[in-house]
Design an enzyme around this catalytic site. Structure first.
Site, mmCIF file in Angstrom:
data_model
loop_
_atom_site.group_PDB
_atom_site.id
_atom_site.type_symbol
_atom_site.label_atom_id
_atom_site.label_comp_id
_atom_site.label_asym_id
_atom_site.label_seq_id
_atom_site.Cartn_x
_atom_site.Cartn_y
_atom_site.Cartn_z
ATOM 1 N N GLU A 1 1.249 -1.127 0.619
ATOM 2 C CA GLU A 1 -0.063 -0.462 0.185
ATOM 3 C C GLU A 1 0.836 1.414 -0.081
ATOM 4 O OE1 GLU A 1 -1.902 -0.404 3.463
ATOM 5 O OE2 GLU A 1 -2.537 -2.562 2.814
ATOM 6 N N LYS B 1 1.919 4.845 1.295
ATOM 7 C CA LYS B 1 2.595 5.345 2.735
ATOM 8 C C LYS B 1 2.391 6.621 2.947
ATOM 9 C CE LYS B 1 5.390 5.076 6.626
ATOM 10 N NZ LYS B 1 5.055 6.466 7.144
HETATM 11 S S1 IVH Z 1 -0.277 0.285 9.463
HETATM 12 C C1 IVH Z 1 0.897 -1.129 13.473
HETATM 13 N N1 IVH Z 1 -0.702 1.428 6.367
HETATM 14 O O1 IVH Z 1 2.699 5.062 9.125
HETATM 15 C C2 IVH Z 1 0.976 -0.141 12.290
HETATM 16 N N2 IVH Z 1 0.319 2.640 8.405
HETATM 17 O O2 IVH Z 1 5.203 4.097 10.373
HETATM 18 C C3 IVH Z 1 -0.156 -0.301 11.416
HETATM 19 N N3 IVH Z 1 1.258 4.883 7.374
HETATM 20 O O3 IVH Z 1 1.601 5.494 11.770
HETATM 21 C C4 IVH Z 1 -0.283 0.959 10.359
HETATM 22 N N4 IVH Z 1 -0.023 4.754 5.333
HETATM 23 O O4 IVH Z 1 0.555 6.660 10.305
HETATM 24 C C5 IVH Z 1 -0.357 2.348 7.766
HETATM 25 N N5 IVH Z 1 -1.214 2.122 4.538
HETATM 26 C C6 IVH Z 1 -0.276 2.716 5.910
HETATM 27 C C7 IVH Z 1 -0.210 3.589 6.086
HETATM 28 C C8 IVH Z 1 0.386 4.035 7.580
HETATM 29 C C9 IVH Z 1 0.246 5.759 6.449
HETATM 30 C C10 IVH Z 1 1.423 6.244 8.679
HETATM 31 C C11 IVH Z 1 0.456 5.725 9.949
HETATM 32 C C12 IVH Z 1 1.093 5.228 10.704
HETATM 33 C C13 IVH Z 1 3.205 4.855 10.331
HETATM 34 C C14 IVH Z 1 3.561 3.756 10.415
#
Ligand code: IVH
Length: 697
Positions: free
Chosen positions: A127, A129
């Site tokens: 996905e 980020k």
């Molecule tokens: S999953 C256990 N998916 O990245 C953490 N995070 O360092 C699960 N973020 O705090 C997060 N896109 O703010 C996830 N597709 C995505 C994301 C995403 C951006 C950010 C989010 C998170 C940080 C993780």
């Protein structure tokens, strides 16, 4: 509290509402004082909350009656006072980072090892980020009941009303199959176009602008007044969840489809792939797609697709084993190094600067890059004429990362100058530490005699954030120093005696001389923080100067403290050390500066020319304003720096040692002698929780 059952808000006339809002404001303020300052509340928390709730209900019905000093508008001291704390049902953790194909391979290998999968390829989602800020939305029976920021991961801020204003956040879940209780998680962000438009509008309105979409999104969400958030075009992508009353999908991929079916936006760029090959390929594809996206992404997120496997993989400390963030590298470009110039800073430090053939990196044309110091040039073996790789990460100054060695090299190794380029041609010395070890820093040995340093000092002194003297730029300063009219900052304020000479130079007319002298006069009265910053002492930047100004309050106090610090008076050093964010480097720099007689004379001479305004003092109307607080022992919820900063924001003074002047000691586990002294002196001792309650955090 009055024992009347209030009339329904909808039945009130505007005049009645105004009347009631006025009484409520007074009533709530009085309870605040009794609770926070006198430790003697006269009503229960629930009754207090009811008053605040009534206040908000009235304001929602009659928004134009919201007064600046309304209890709902009070800009809080501590951040948690603005927003109530929300404990997440399941903590919001972060992801570990991966930076290379090797890191990705290691992630895949670890997943397979952990699950004992042998050669079987694992299915993953890849996905984008999104570069925004994460939020957690709690739905009960499909209805949005609460929205929170991440906070420290365990406890976030209640921004429900603000999140409700986002059109991409469903207030009610659509479709079917959602659990009774679910915390949906995702990213609040701003698109490029929205960001540009928002900044342009803010600029026209004379409001603050933001450096990038992420800051703008965070600033827009964390507004006290949800109407402001509503006016910002914030968007939301859902990609995860926290607390669940029951399962709703078996794979991450199906979960994303479910979120979409319930009415959320999910990133259309997300993909489901197989094995390491899939991870690497999807990453490259996203890198290619990145410049075309309408929002910022800073990498991709790899997640194990099967949720039962995610469960088994679990977490290590603060990050899951089932996912990783693969970050994009900083943007790079190739160009030719045309020359190396050295610049002399105001402390005499010699910094080599690369002059480059213009090249675009990350949308910006770059012509200069820092080379840091002579050792860096030697390490890279950089030669004039070389083709180099330039890198620009975020907002930082571009850097040269390497030389392209298979291109034609520059003919000669670069020889660092041995003498300052200033007319004095002083010798450049390699700086040594107190113990005699050589450092990477080279300095001109001329100090104030070096016209470059003098000029750099004066330039800093008149710069926008220091004394901000318009019309006194590098050109004028160079001329005036050459003519011997100014050598030190104080001389600037004596320029008015040189009006005749100024008029005689062919470069200035009557008007420009008049304007310049007016601009100088306008700065004869100066706030203490600008005075301190303007001195240009090493390590004393704007923030430190403000902290010092607040800490000492008046120029007189500041100067007398600095004299003592220079004389190594232990209590003066302790006092300086106790200021927020001030450490060894600042203490050493201040001591060294004021130990020099010529500096003391220069500062005194300047001070005699000026009216220095006392520092603006932080808040007065808080429970701890004006009190001296000592923190000791281990703190568990705040770092020591946070605690100090919080106390100072609320108008308290933080000290390092307990004395008769101490009003409060906040003691955590392991507190020792300071606690004993406090007991002997009969000083009030609080636990960390009691402190947080006192300051309303
Ligand atoms: S999953 C256990 N998916 O990245 C953490 N995070 O360092 C699960 N973020 O705090 C997060 N896109 O703010 C996830 N597709 C995505 C994301 C995403 C951006 C950010 C989010 C998170 C940080 C993780």
């Amino acid at each position: 509290m009055a024992e009347t059952s209030p009339k329904p808000v909808d039945d009130l006339t505007e005049a009645q509402a105004l009347q009631e809002l006025t009484t409520l404001a007074d009533e709530i303020a009085a309870h605040d004082i009794r609770y926070h300052q006198q430790d003697a509340p006269t009503i229960s928390d629930a009754e207090y909350d009811a008053l605040k709730r009534r206040n908000s209900e009235l304001e929602t019905r009659f928004p134009h009656l919201v007064r600046e000093n309304s209890p709902s508008q009070r800009v809080g001291a501590a951040r948690a006072e603005q927003f109530a704390p929300v404990e997440h049902g399941v903590p919001m953790l972060s992801l570990d980072n991966a930076f290379s194909d090797e890191d990705a391979a290691e992630f895949d290998a670890r997943v397979r090892r952990f699950l004992r999968l042998g050669e079987e390829p694992v299915a993953y989602t890849v996905e984008p980020k999104i570069d925004g800020l994460s939020a957690s939305l709690r739905y009960e029976k499909g209805v949005l009941v609460q929205g929170a920021t991440r906070g420290d991961g365990r406890v976030g801020e209640d921004v429900t009303e603000n999140l409700r204003t986002l059109s991409e956040i469903p207030k009610r879940l659509g479709g079917s199959g959602w659990p009774d209780v679910i915390e949906v998680r995702g990213e609040v962000y701003l698109g490029h176009d929205e960001f540009t438009a928002m900044n342009a509008a803010a600029e026209i309105a004379g409001q603050r602008t933001y450096a990038n979409p992420r800051n703008a999104a965070a600033g827009s969400l964390r507004q006290i007044d949800p109407r402001i958030t509503a006016a910002r075009p914030l968007r939301f992508f859902a990609y995860a969840w926290g607390l669940l009353s029951g399962p709703f999908a078996q794979t991450q991929w199906d979960a994303l489809q479910a979120l979409k079916a319930w009415g959320f936006k999910t990133t259309p760029q997300s993909r489901r792939v197989e094995g390491l090959g899939g991870l690497l390929e999807a990453y490259s594809a996203m890198e290619t797609e990145r410049p075309k996206l309408a929002f910022d992404i800073d990498g991709v997120v790899y997640k194990v697709d099967r949720l039962d496997w995610q469960q088994r993989l679990g977490f290590v400390s603060r990050a899951p084993r089932w996912g990783v963030a693969r970050k994009f590298p900083a943007e790079q470009a190739r160009t030719v190094l045309e020359a190396i110039d050295v610049q002399v800073g105001r402390t005499g430090a010699i910094t080599p600067v690369a002059r480059l053939k213009p090249v675009t990196v990350g949308g910006v044309v770059v012509v200069n890059a820092t080379l840091h110091n002579a050792d860096e040039i030697a390490r890279l073996d950089i030669r004039i004429g070389d083709t180099v790789i330039l890198q620009r990460a975020g907002d930082v100054i571009p850097q040269i990362v390497s030389v392209v060695t298979d291109e034609t090299r520059g003919p000669e190794h670069y020889a660092f100058p041995t003498h300052c380029p200033c007319p004095l041609h002083t010798e450049i010395m390699r700086e040594t530490t107190a113990s005699g070890a050589e450092t990477v820093v080279r300095r001109c040995s001329g100090e104030f005699a070096c016209p470059f340093q003098k000029l750099a000092h004066l330039r800093h002194f008149v710069s926008r954030r220091a004394f901000d003297i318009e019309g006194l730029g590098e050109k004028q300063l160079t001329l005036f120093t050459e003519r011997g009219w100014i050598a030190t900052p104080a001389d600037i304020f004596r320029l008015k005696d040189k009006r005749g000479e100024l008029l005689e130079t062919d470069r200035f007319g009557e008007t420009s001389v008049g304007n310049l002298l007016d601009n100088i006069e306008a700065r004869r009265t100066i706030p203490l923080d600008r005075f301190i910053y303007g001195l240009g002492i090493r390590h004393i930047g704007e923030t430190t100067a403000t902290v010092m100004a607040r800490g000492y309050g008046t120029a007189r106090e500041f100067l007398s403290a600095m004299d003592k610090v220079a004389d190594r008076d232990p209590s003066a050093i302790d006092e300086l050390d106790a200021l927020d964010q001030i450490g060894e480097a600042v203490i050493e720099a201040a001591a060294a500066y004021f130990a020099e007689d010529h500096n003391r004379r220069l500062v005194q001479d300047l001070y005699d020319q000026l009216t220095v305004q006392d520092a603006e003092q932080p808040k007065q109307d808080t429970a701890v304003a004006g009190k001296t607080v000592v923190f000791t022992g281990a703190l568990e919820k705040l770092t020591r720096d946070e605690a100090k900063a919080q106390a100072e924001r609320l108008g308290a003074k933080v000290s390092g040692s307990v004395s008769k002047k101490t009003d409060l000691v906040v003691a955590g586990p392991g507190a020792g002698s300071k606690l004993k002294t406090a007991a002997e002196l009969g000083i009030q001792v609080l636990t960390e929780d009691e402190w947080l309650a006192l300051v309303g955090a």
